[in-house]
Scaffold this motif. Structure first.
Motif, mmCIF file in Angstrom:
data_model
loop_
_atom_site.group_PDB
_atom_site.id
_atom_site.type_symbol
_atom_site.label_atom_id
_atom_site.label_comp_id
_atom_site.label_asym_id
_atom_site.label_seq_id
_atom_site.Cartn_x
_atom_site.Cartn_y
_atom_site.Cartn_z
ATOM 1 N N GLY A 162 -2.844 -67.950 -60.395
ATOM 2 C CA GLY A 162 -3.505 -68.139 -59.114
ATOM 3 C C GLY A 162 -3.114 -67.107 -58.084
ATOM 4 N N PHE A 163 -3.966 -66.985 -57.080
ATOM 5 C CA PHE A 163 -3.692 -66.155 -55.902
ATOM 6 C C PHE A 163 -3.492 -67.067 -54.700
ATOM 7 N N HIS A 164 -2.679 -66.597 -53.777
ATOM 8 C CA HIS A 164 -2.440 -67.300 -52.521
ATOM 9 C C HIS A 164 -2.675 -66.318 -51.380
ATOM 10 N N ILE A 165 -3.466 -66.717 -50.403
ATOM 11 C CA ILE A 165 -3.579 -65.935 -49.169
ATOM 12 C C ILE A 165 -3.276 -66.856 -47.999
ATOM 13 N N HIS A 166 -2.657 -66.291 -46.980
ATOM 14 C CA HIS A 166 -2.429 -67.046 -45.745
ATOM 15 C C HIS A 166 -2.536 -66.050 -44.607
ATOM 16 N N THR A 167 -3.654 -66.087 -43.909
ATOM 17 C CA THR A 167 -3.933 -65.080 -42.880
ATOM 18 C C THR A 167 -4.242 -65.688 -41.519
ATOM 19 N N LEU A 168 -4.391 -67.000 -41.434
ATOM 20 C CA LEU A 168 -4.880 -67.634 -40.214
ATOM 21 C C LEU A 168 -3.768 -68.341 -39.450
ATOM 22 N N CYS A 169 -4.018 -68.581 -38.170
ATOM 23 C CA CYS A 169 -3.120 -69.372 -37.330
ATOM 24 C C CYS A 169 -3.960 -70.018 -36.230
ATOM 25 N N GLU A 170 -4.154 -71.331 -36.335
ATOM 26 C CA GLU A 170 -4.950 -72.065 -35.354
ATOM 27 C C GLU A 170 -6.341 -71.455 -35.205
ATOM 28 N N GLN A 171 -7.007 -71.197 -36.335
ATOM 29 C CA GLN A 171 -8.291 -70.497 -36.285
ATOM 30 C C GLN A 171 -9.400 -71.295 -36.961
ATOM 31 N N GLY A 172 -10.636 -70.832 -36.727
ATOM 32 C CA GLY A 172 -11.807 -71.517 -37.213
ATOM 33 C C GLY A 172 -12.246 -71.047 -38.575
ATOM 34 N N ALA A 173 -13.282 -71.711 -39.100
ATOM 35 C CA ALA A 173 -13.805 -71.387 -40.426
ATOM 36 C C ALA A 173 -14.469 -70.017 -40.462
ATOM 37 N N GLU A 174 -14.908 -69.535 -39.313
ATOM 38 C CA GLU A 174 -15.546 -68.212 -39.269
ATOM 39 C C GLU A 174 -14.558 -67.128 -39.698
ATOM 40 N N ASP A 175 -13.320 -67.239 -39.241
ATOM 41 C CA ASP A 175 -12.304 -66.258 -39.622
ATOM 42 C C ASP A 175 -11.959 -66.375 -41.104
ATOM 43 N N LEU A 176 -11.954 -67.584 -41.609
ATOM 44 C CA LEU A 176 -11.714 -67.760 -43.047
ATOM 45 C C LEU A 176 -12.834 -67.124 -43.857
ATOM 46 N N ALA A 177 -14.071 -67.372 -43.483
ATOM 47 C CA ALA A 177 -15.206 -66.817 -44.215
ATOM 48 C C ALA A 177 -15.173 -65.288 -44.217
ATOM 49 N N ALA A 178 -14.818 -64.693 -43.080
ATOM 50 C CA ALA A 178 -14.731 -63.234 -43.010
ATOM 51 C C ALA A 178 -13.610 -62.706 -43.903
ATOM 52 N N THR A 179 -12.489 -63.426 -43.936
ATOM 53 C CA THR A 179 -11.365 -63.026 -44.784
ATOM 54 C C THR A 179 -11.731 -63.113 -46.258
ATOM 55 N N VAL A 180 -12.440 -64.165 -46.630
ATOM 56 C CA VAL A 180 -12.846 -64.345 -48.028
ATOM 57 C C VAL A 180 -13.752 -63.204 -48.483
ATOM 58 N N GLU A 181 -14.607 -62.735 -47.597
ATOM 59 C CA GLU A 181 -15.463 -61.585 -47.946
ATOM 60 C C GLU A 181 -14.620 -60.376 -48.338
ATOM 61 N N VAL A 182 -13.575 -60.101 -47.581
ATOM 62 C CA VAL A 182 -12.688 -58.978 -47.875
ATOM 63 C C VAL A 182 -11.928 -59.236 -49.181
ATOM 64 N N LEU A 183 -11.462 -60.460 -49.364
ATOM 65 C CA LEU A 183 -10.747 -60.804 -50.595
ATOM 66 C C LEU A 183 -11.625 -60.571 -51.819
ATOM 67 N N GLU A 184 -12.872 -61.012 -51.739
ATOM 68 C CA GLU A 184 -13.767 -60.823 -52.882
ATOM 69 C C GLU A 184 -14.051 -59.349 -53.144
ATOM 70 N N LYS A 185 -14.207 -58.586 -52.088
ATOM 71 C CA LYS A 185 -14.504 -57.166 -52.248
ATOM 72 C C LYS A 185 -13.356 -56.436 -52.938
ATOM 73 N N ASP A 186 -12.118 -56.741 -52.542
ATOM 74 C CA ASP A 186 -10.967 -55.994 -53.038
ATOM 75 C C ASP A 186 -10.321 -56.610 -54.282
ATOM 76 N N PHE A 187 -10.461 -57.931 -54.452
ATOM 77 C CA PHE A 187 -9.763 -58.587 -55.557
ATOM 78 C C PHE A 187 -10.683 -59.474 -56.402
ATOM 79 N N GLY A 188 -11.986 -59.424 -56.107
ATOM 80 C CA GLY A 188 -12.926 -60.313 -56.776
ATOM 81 C C GLY A 188 -12.932 -60.208 -58.285
ATOM 82 N N LYS A 189 -12.694 -59.013 -58.819
ATOM 83 C CA LYS A 189 -12.754 -58.831 -60.275
ATOM 84 C C LYS A 189 -11.668 -59.597 -61.007
ATOM 85 N N TYR A 190 -10.615 -60.017 -60.276
ATOM 86 C CA TYR A 190 -9.533 -60.776 -60.897
ATOM 87 C C TYR A 190 -9.733 -62.291 -60.799
ATOM 88 N N LEU A 191 -10.586 -62.733 -59.898
ATOM 89 C CA LEU A 191 -10.677 -64.162 -59.598
ATOM 90 C C LEU A 191 -11.190 -64.979 -60.776
#
Length: 370
Positions: A162-191
């Motif tokens: 598994g992978f673990h990311i933790h990038t947020l602090c008291e933030q909304g789902a919009e920031d999570l969705a934007a982060t996931v886009e970057v995660l998929e772009k850079d690490f998606g082939k491993y997921l």
């Protein structure tokens, strides 16, 4: 007991409000199939763990002591992440934890062979800041937290489940969705080769106005696209607005303005007030100058800067008045200290209009830390 009998200072955890938060989180689990864990770094009041375990899948720890606490008091899944594990502690960690997450390739190589039962993961740093920097931004430049795209090795993907990311602090789902886009772009082939993905904490799920629909869409898309078990590990969302700090006015002094000396301390009992810093909400008060009588609220420690903030009131404060700071269940009990020999606040459970003292502290607690 009734409110008038509650000692001061005291942390009061409102069980009804805690349950309301837990029901919201349980609903997210039910609708998405994700698993939500309590991040103990925000709220470790284990008297409530049996209640929390009825709603959440387990807990996550930052080291051996939190992992032991969850193992002994919570039940359910027990996850752990630490930037660097101690050799003297790791055998026990591997024995009591279901998921062990490593911060670096070197830590993975060193300790993963000892994980006979636990599912092994690695923390990823997507290098995508949504907080604008600061001490709570894990993706800030020169962060030690997680493996970057440049530092990622193919051997990692072959070793972890598994992978673990933790990038947020008291933030909304919009920031999570934007982060996931970057995660998929850079690490998606491993997921697709993984079993799980932990999206960390910092999700303000139980705050009014949070975009739950976007969170659930993001979680479901990841689970369906890659066949992953998704984990969330909020701390603040579990106990948000579910606690108070009751404190008493001991003295009123005047030096250019009226100053109330309390039996609670920002430095000792609510360190985030000075560390972040922020102005904690106070029941039945206003901003400085908003109401008729303004006071600077301070502490009885000798630290000159031990000031909570400036607040205004409809009536003058007097010795013996009880003040109630709100949203004090999180990052308070877990961070307090006995600087200046200050006693730790009692811990009290509130249910309806009834209060129960769960724990008090005395001189032995001060002396035992030294």
């Amino acid at each position: 007991m009734k409110f008038s009998c509650v000692p001061t200072p005291a942390y009061v955890v409102d069980e009804d409000k805690l349950i309301n938060n837990l029901e919201i989180l349980q609903g997210v689990q039910r609708r998405t199939g994700c698993k939500i864990l309590l991040a103990q770094k925000a709220f470790s009041c284990y008297a409530f763990y049996p209640l929390i375990s009825k709603y959440l899948a387990g807990a996550t720890a930052s080291g051996l002591y939190e992992a032991r606490l969850a193992h002994e008091e919570m039940g359910g899944e027990n996850h752990v992440y630490c930037p660097a594990y101690l050799e003297s502690e790791f055998k026990e960690i591997a024995h009591i934890c279901d998921h062990v997450i490593f911060n670096s390739y070197n830590q993975l190589k060193k300790f993963a062979p000892l994980c006979k039962k636990a599912s092994v993961g690695i923390r990823i740093n997507p290098e995508f800041s949504t907080q604008g920097g600061g001490i709570y931004d894990p993706c800030a430049p020169f962060s030690r937290l997680g493996v970057t795209k440049q530092g990622f090795k193919e051997e990692i993907a072959e070793t972890v489940e598994g992978f673990h990311i933790h990038t947020l602090c008291e933030q909304g789902a919009e920031d999570l969705a934007a982060t996931v886009e970057v995660l998929e772009k850079d690490f998606g082939k491993y997921l697709k080769n993984l079993k799980w993905l932990n999206l960390g904490g910092g999700h303000h799920i139980t705050k009014n106005g949070y975009n739950t629909a976007l969170l659930e869409k993001t979680v479901c898309n990841l689970a369906d696209k890659y066949g992953l078990q998704i984990y969330l590990e909020p701390g603040e969302a579990v106990a948000l607005n579910a606690g108070y700090l009751h404190t008493k006015v001991l003295e009123i002094v005047h030096n250019g303005m009226d100053i109330a000396v309390l039996d609670a301390s920002a430095e000792c009992h609510m360190p985030d007030v000075l560390e972040m810093p922020y102005r904690p909400p106070l029941k039945n008060s206003g901003e400085s100058g908003e109401k008729a009588y303004t006071y600077r609220l301070s502490s009885r420690t000798c630290l000159a800067g031990d000031v909570i903030g400036d607040y205004s009131f409809d009536k003058p404060l007097k010795e013996g008045d009880i003040l109630t700071f709100e949203d004090m269940a999180i990052y308070s009990m877990v961070k307090n200290n006995t600087f200046n020999g200050m006693p730790l606040p009692a811990i009290v459970k509130k249910r309806g209009d009834n209060y129960e003292v769960l724990k008090t502290f005395g001189y032995s607690d001060f002396k035992g830390r030294l």
